[in-house]
Every structure is written in structure tokens, then in C-alpha cells.
Design a protein around this motif. Structure first.
Motif, PDB file in Angstrom:
ATOM      1  N   THR A 272      33.105  37.855  51.907  1.00 41.42           N
ATOM      2  CA  THR A 272      32.519  38.084  50.748  1.00 41.42           C
ATOM      3  C   THR A 272      33.675  38.123  49.679  1.00 41.42           C
ATOM      4  OG1 THR A 272      30.435  39.187  51.854  1.00 41.42           O
ATOM      5  CG2 THR A 272      30.827  39.719  49.322  1.00 41.42           C
ATOM      6  N   ILE A 273      34.710  38.661  50.210  1.00 42.62           N
ATOM      7  CA  ILE A 273      35.956  39.132  49.263  1.00 42.62           C
ATOM      8  C   ILE A 273      36.478  38.085  48.521  1.00 42.62           C
ATOM      9  CG2 ILE A 273      37.705  38.728  51.178  1.00 42.62           C
ATOM     10  CD1 ILE A 273      37.814  41.549  48.514  1.00 42.62           C
ATOM     11  N   GLY A 274      36.275  36.702  49.172  1.00 43.80           N
ATOM     12  CA  GLY A 274      36.602  35.535  48.452  1.00 43.80           C
ATOM     13  C   GLY A 274      35.660  35.155  47.045  1.00 43.80           C
ATOM     14  N   LYS A 275      34.643  35.403  47.353  1.00 45.70           N
ATOM     15  CA  LYS A 275      33.603  35.225  46.188  1.00 45.70           C
ATOM     16  C   LYS A 275      34.090  36.291  45.237  1.00 45.70           C
ATOM     17  CE  LYS A 275      29.832  33.683  49.156  1.00 45.70           C
ATOM     18  NZ  LYS A 275      28.341  34.065  49.600  1.00 45.70           N
ATOM     19  N   LEU A 276      34.403  37.341  45.471  1.00 42.51           N
ATOM     20  CA  LEU A 276      34.671  38.489  44.346  1.00 42.51           C
ATOM     21  C   LEU A 276      36.066  37.872  43.702  1.00 42.51           C
ATOM     22  CD1 LEU A 276      34.336  41.736  46.297  1.00 42.51           C
ATOM     23  CD2 LEU A 276      33.104  40.907  44.556  1.00 42.51           C
ATOM     24  N   LEU A 277      37.004  37.254  44.362  1.00 40.80           N
ATOM     25  CA  LEU A 277      38.189  37.015  43.754  1.00 40.80           C
ATOM     26  C   LEU A 277      38.089  35.740  42.691  1.00 40.80           C
ATOM     27  CD1 LEU A 277      40.728  36.743  46.709  1.00 40.80           C
ATOM     28  CD2 LEU A 277      40.597  38.533  44.806  1.00 40.80           C
ATOM     29  N   ALA A 278      37.054  34.777  43.068  1.00 37.19           N
ATOM     30  CA  ALA A 278      36.693  33.940  42.093  1.00 37.19           C
ATOM     31  C   ALA A 278      35.723  34.212  40.911  1.00 37.19           C
ATOM     32  CB  ALA A 278      35.977  32.883  43.140  1.00 37.19           C
ATOM     33  N   GLU A 279      34.785  35.086  41.460  1.00 36.56           N
ATOM     34  CA  GLU A 279      33.858  35.625  40.547  1.00 36.56           C
ATOM     35  C   GLU A 279      34.613  36.494  39.244  1.00 36.56           C
ATOM     36  OE1 GLU A 279      30.032  38.566  39.865  1.00 36.56           O
ATOM     37  OE2 GLU A 279      30.602  37.985  41.938  1.00 36.56           O
ATOM     38  N   TYR A 280      35.419  37.207  39.652  1.00 33.90           N
ATOM     39  CA  TYR A 280      36.167  37.994  38.377  1.00 33.90           C
ATOM     40  C   TYR A 280      37.800  37.284  37.900  1.00 33.90           C
ATOM     41  CZ  TYR A 280      32.930  41.738  39.632  1.00 33.90           C
ATOM     42  OH  TYR A 280      31.738  42.457  39.741  1.00 33.90           O
ATOM     43  N   GLY A 281      38.005  36.497  38.413  1.00 35.50           N
ATOM     44  CA  GLY A 281      39.117  35.584  38.082  1.00 35.50           C
ATOM     45  C   GLY A 281      40.496  36.556  38.037  1.00 35.50           C
ATOM     46  N   VAL A 282      40.440  37.297  39.563  1.00 32.46           N
ATOM     47  CA  VAL A 282      41.581  38.352  39.584  1.00 32.46           C
ATOM     48  C   VAL A 282      42.981  37.608  39.694  1.00 32.46           C
ATOM     49  CG1 VAL A 282      42.272  39.755  41.304  1.00 32.46           C
ATOM     50  CG2 VAL A 282      39.831  39.556  41.128  1.00 32.46           C
ATOM     51  N   HIS A 283      43.784  38.346  38.810  1.00 32.39           N
ATOM     52  CA  HIS A 283      45.207  38.077  38.624  1.00 32.39           C
ATOM     53  C   HIS A 283      46.122  38.459  39.640  1.00 32.39           C
ATOM     54  CE1 HIS A 283      49.280  38.658  36.988  1.00 32.39           C
ATOM     55  NE2 HIS A 283      49.236  37.463  36.499  1.00 32.39           N
ATOM     56  N   THR A 284      45.724  40.107  40.043  1.00 34.10           N
ATOM     57  CA  THR A 284      46.783  40.887  40.839  1.00 34.10           C
ATOM     58  C   THR A 284      45.617  41.436  41.682  1.00 34.10           C
ATOM     59  OG1 THR A 284      48.040  41.342  38.909  1.00 34.10           O
ATOM     60  CG2 THR A 284      48.164  42.799  40.874  1.00 34.10           C
ATOM     61  N   VAL A 285      46.086  41.508  43.192  1.00 37.05           N
ATOM     62  CA  VAL A 285      45.528  42.121  44.200  1.00 37.05           C
ATOM     63  C   VAL A 285      46.511  43.338  44.727  1.00 37.05           C
ATOM     64  CG1 VAL A 285      44.551  41.849  46.472  1.00 37.05           C
ATOM     65  CG2 VAL A 285      44.024  40.229  44.961  1.00 37.05           C
ATOM     66  N   VAL A 286      45.950  44.523  45.085  1.00 37.90           N
ATOM     67  CA  VAL A 286      46.624  45.506  45.593  1.00 37.90           C
ATOM     68  C   VAL A 286      45.921  45.955  46.830  1.00 37.90           C
ATOM     69  CG1 VAL A 286      47.680  47.933  45.181  1.00 37.90           C
ATOM     70  CG2 VAL A 286      47.604  46.446  43.190  1.00 37.90           C
ATOM     71  N   HIS A 287      46.658  45.762  47.911  1.00 33.69           N
ATOM     72  CA  HIS A 287      45.822  45.895  49.075  1.00 33.69           C
ATOM     73  C   HIS A 287      46.364  47.241  49.618  1.00 33.69           C
ATOM     74  CE1 HIS A 287      44.041  45.268  52.979  1.00 33.69           C
ATOM     75  NE2 HIS A 287      44.879  44.601  53.587  1.00 33.69           N
ATOM     76  N   MET A 288      45.400  48.306  49.558  1.00 38.31           N
ATOM     77  CA  MET A 288      45.668  49.537  49.905  1.00 38.31           C
ATOM     78  C   MET A 288      44.900  49.944  51.228  1.00 38.31           C
ATOM     79  SD  MET A 288      46.149  51.525  46.508  1.00 38.31           S
ATOM     80  CE  MET A 288      46.434  53.292  47.040  1.00 38.31           C
ATOM     81  N   ASP A 289      44.006  48.891  51.832  1.00 39.17           N
ATOM     82  CA  ASP A 289      43.096  49.439  52.730  1.00 39.17           C
ATOM     83  C   ASP A 289      43.837  49.108  54.185  1.00 39.17           C
ATOM     84  OD1 ASP A 289      41.021  50.372  53.930  1.00 39.17           O
ATOM     85  OD2 ASP A 289      39.564  48.669  53.464  1.00 39.17           O
ATOM     86  N   ILE A 290      45.039  49.690  54.307  1.00 37.03           N
ATOM     87  CA  ILE A 290      45.907  49.640  55.662  1.00 37.03           C
ATOM     88  C   ILE A 290      46.020  51.025  55.891  1.00 37.03           C
ATOM     89  CG2 ILE A 290      47.799  48.525  56.732  1.00 37.03           C
ATOM     90  CD1 ILE A 290      47.938  46.533  54.714  1.00 37.03           C
ATOM     91  N   ASN A 291      45.503  51.601  57.017  1.00 40.71           N
ATOM     92  CA  ASN A 291      45.530  53.083  57.323  1.00 40.71           C
ATOM     93  C   ASN A 291      45.692  53.248  58.770  1.00 40.71           C
ATOM     94  OD1 ASN A 291      44.899  54.075  54.478  1.00 40.71           O
ATOM     95  ND2 ASN A 291      43.371  52.725  54.883  1.00 40.71           N
TER      96      ASN A 291
END
Length: 347
Positions: free
Chosen positions: A57-76
Motif C-alpha cells: 500500500t505504501i507505493g500507492k501513497l507515494l504515487a497518490e500524493y506525489g511525495v518528494h521527500t521520504v523520512v523513514h523513522m520506523d526503525i526501532n
């Protein structure tokens, strides 16, 4: 039109604070917060999307919103509250990162990727160098736990950078994050009334304040300032080093030196009681310690932490209240005892 920033892991307090901070940037038009569970804190004017990064699903979000910058903080290294376990954490760290990178690779709009990594990638071993730089290989690769997750994650990120050379990739290797809202494994350890330690060892530790962590993430997600470069891998830590014994005294926590096998047994007992969970890499850290060089953080990234290692610990200690042996009370007691002794006995 400003850029669209997508942030993962916003259900954790650090992620939520970063989302609120990045919205104040003048070149940011929209912020999308993503997590598998709804956050208990507010995200300001950001849009929250409930999505699991382990799923496509995450791929659809990137395309739908036209994301420019991704900040990946979900590594814990710890579950979120009472939810999850080690298996689910590992899946999110590794499988989730793989899915996210695959989605970023297919999204032409993505131009910048920022990853919250950890100095755990260096491990903790008896033959380690005194100070790790970003190019220093570990003496022995971590065999499991969060440390192994970060090694695998960074391997996938290097592969992504080769496949998408047009994307600016910034990997931030954080030392142990401390502060009033910190939920790191070491923060849980320091919250114990008595700190189990490994007898015969007094490891060197570094900390980074959560406010500095948010600020350096903002720098990584922004366009580089003049004479700086925010693409590459950077160690992030506050100035200075503290021994574990020094940290315990400043927290007012008495220590309980144990033999290594006994500490491992104590870890099992505390985990079964649901108090805290000493991971194997945390026991190695409490045995051998770890110190990293931060020259590149200053000279290349252009970031100067506001808080030192000691300052981050002090702010954390203030938020948790005095321990069983508050330093001020202990100092007054020693002064009173010294006043009662004859002058010759004091020397």
C-alpha cells in the motif's frame, strides 16, 4: 508549489514531534504521517494515513500524493507500548524498509530519502577501536536483534542508492537518544530503580538529545545549506563521553554489579515480569560500550548539537525524577559525615 514530505513511524512520540516541526518549513506544502496504528498525540496540520509499510500500500501513497521527500523513522529496537513483539519489530524494520525502498524506487517524484539509523551497526566487542568513524568496519557483525536489523537495513539502502542515483540519500546513525519523551532501550534501562551492570566493566557511552535528533532530521530532509552536504552517512551524537558509572551517579541510581551469566538471567527475569527487556546487543553495550566520531556531522552536514552527552542525560534525569540516591542528597550526607570527623581523619 512546496514539496510533499512523507514520514513513517509517526505513532511514536519522536516521529510525531518531527512531523510537527517539519510543517514549519517554508518550502514544505504538505506532510503525510504514516503508521500501522493511530498516534495518541496530535500531528498538527499533517495528514495521517493508517498504513503498514510492510504491505505494498505504501507505493500507492507515494504515487497518490506525489511525495518528494521520504523520512523513514520506523526503525526501532522496542515495541510501541504494549503492542508487538520482537518478531513484529524485526518485520517492520527489515521487511517494511524493503517495501518502502521498493516503492521509492518506482516513484519518480521521490527526490530525497532520510533514514533514522543507529550506531548499533558498529556493534560492541572487546577488540573494538576506541572511536568509530563512518567508514570503520565493525570487528564482528551483530548476530541478531536490533543491531542486525540496522545492518540489514543499511545494506538495502546502499542498494537503493545504486539503483536510484538521482535520489539524495541521507543515513543518520544516532547514538542512544535521550530526553523527556525518549522510548529507546537505554532509556528503559536507566528508568530502573537499580541498574544491573557487568562486574569489572565500566563502558563509555554517548547520547543525543531528542531535540537535536529532530533538528538533524530536519536538516537531512531539507535542501543542503551553502557549503554543506546532507547526502551520505553521518554519526550523530552529543559532545563528550560518560562512563556508565558516571551516568548512574548523575541519575541517582545505585548499580548492582553482576557476573555476565547472572545479568543474562536477570534479563530473562525482567522480561518475564514485563519490566524491561535487555537485548543481547544492549548487554554487549553495557559491557564494552561504544564511541563514535562526529567530525562529518559538523564539517559536512553542518550540524552542531545544542546538547552535550551530559546535557541529554541531565534533561532525561530531570524528567524522570530523583533516583534512590539523588546526587544532591548524597553530597549533603557526605558533607555532614565529613564535618563530624576530626580534622586529621578527613585527610
Amino acid at each position: 508549489m512546496g514539496k510533499v514530505v512523507l514520514v513513517t513511524g509517526v505513532a511514536r512520540r519522536l516521529g510525531g514531534r518531527f512531523v510537527r516541526r517539519i510543517q514549519r518549513e517554508p518550502d514544505v506544502e504538505r506532510v503525510i504521517g504514516v503508521d500501522a496504528v493511530p498516534p495518541e498525540h496530535h500531528l498538527g496540520g499533517a495528514d495521517f494515513v493508517r498504513a503498514d509499510i510492510r504491505h505494498p500500500t505504501i507505493g500507492k501513497l507515494l504515487a497518490e500524493y506525489g511525495v518528494h521527500t521520504v523520512v523513514h523513522m520506523d526503525i526501532n529496537g522496542t515495541p510501541l507500548g504494549a503492542r508487538g513483539n520482537r518478531a513484529s519489530i524485526k518485520e517492520t524494520n527489515v521487511i517494511g524498509t524493503m517495501q518502502l525502498l521498493g516503492a521509492c524506487q518506482k516513484a519518480p517524484s521521490v527526490q530525497r530519502l532520510v533514514v533514522k539509523s543507529s550506531t548499533n551497526v558498529y556493534g560492541s566487542a572487546p577488540r573494538d577501536p576506541a572511536v568509530f568513524s563512518e567508514t570503520t568496519p565493525p570487528k564482528s557483525l551483530p548476530s541478531g536483534g536490533f543491531a542486525k536489523d540496522t545492518v540489514e537495513v543499511e545494506g538495502y539502502i546502499r542498494g537503493f542508492a545504486r539503483r536510484r542515483p538521482d535520489v539524495a540519500v541521507c543515513v543518520l546513525r544516532f547514538a542512544n537518544i535521550l530526553g523527556p519523551c525518549a522510548d529507546s532501550p537505554l532509556a528503559e534501562y536507566f528508568a530502573l530503580p537499580v541498574l544491573p551492570t557487568v562486574i569489572g566493566y565500566d563502558p563509555r557511552l554517548q547520547f543525543v538529545h531528542e531535540k537535536d535528533a529532530i533538528e538533524v532530521l530536519r536538516i537531512g530532509a531539507s535542501e543542503p545549506r551553502r557549503s554543506t552536504l546532507n547526502s551520505g552517512t553521518f554519526n550523530i551524537a552529543g559532545d563528550g563521553v560518560l562512563l556508565l558509572s558516571q551516568a548512574a551517579r548523575r541519575l541517582g541510581r545505585p548499580t548492582l554489579p553482576l557476573l555476565l551469566p547472572t545479568l543474562r538471567w536477570a534479563r530473562t527475569a525482567l522480561r518475564s515480569l514485563g519490566i524491561t527487556d535487555f537485548s543481547p546487543e544492549q548487554i554487549r553495550l553495557l559491557t564494552h560500550g561504544r564511541v563514535v566520531a562526529t567530525n562529518q556531522m559538523r564539517e559536512t552536514l553542518g550540524f552542531e548539537p545544542e546538547h552535550t552527552t551530559a546535557g541529554a542525560l541531565a534533561d532525561y534525569a530531570h524528567s524522570r525524577g530523583p533516583g534512590l540516591l539523588p546526587p544532591e542528597t548524597l553530597a549533603r550526607t557526605i558533607d555532614r559525615l565529613a564535618a563530624l570527623l576530626p580534622a586529621g581523619a578527613q585527610t
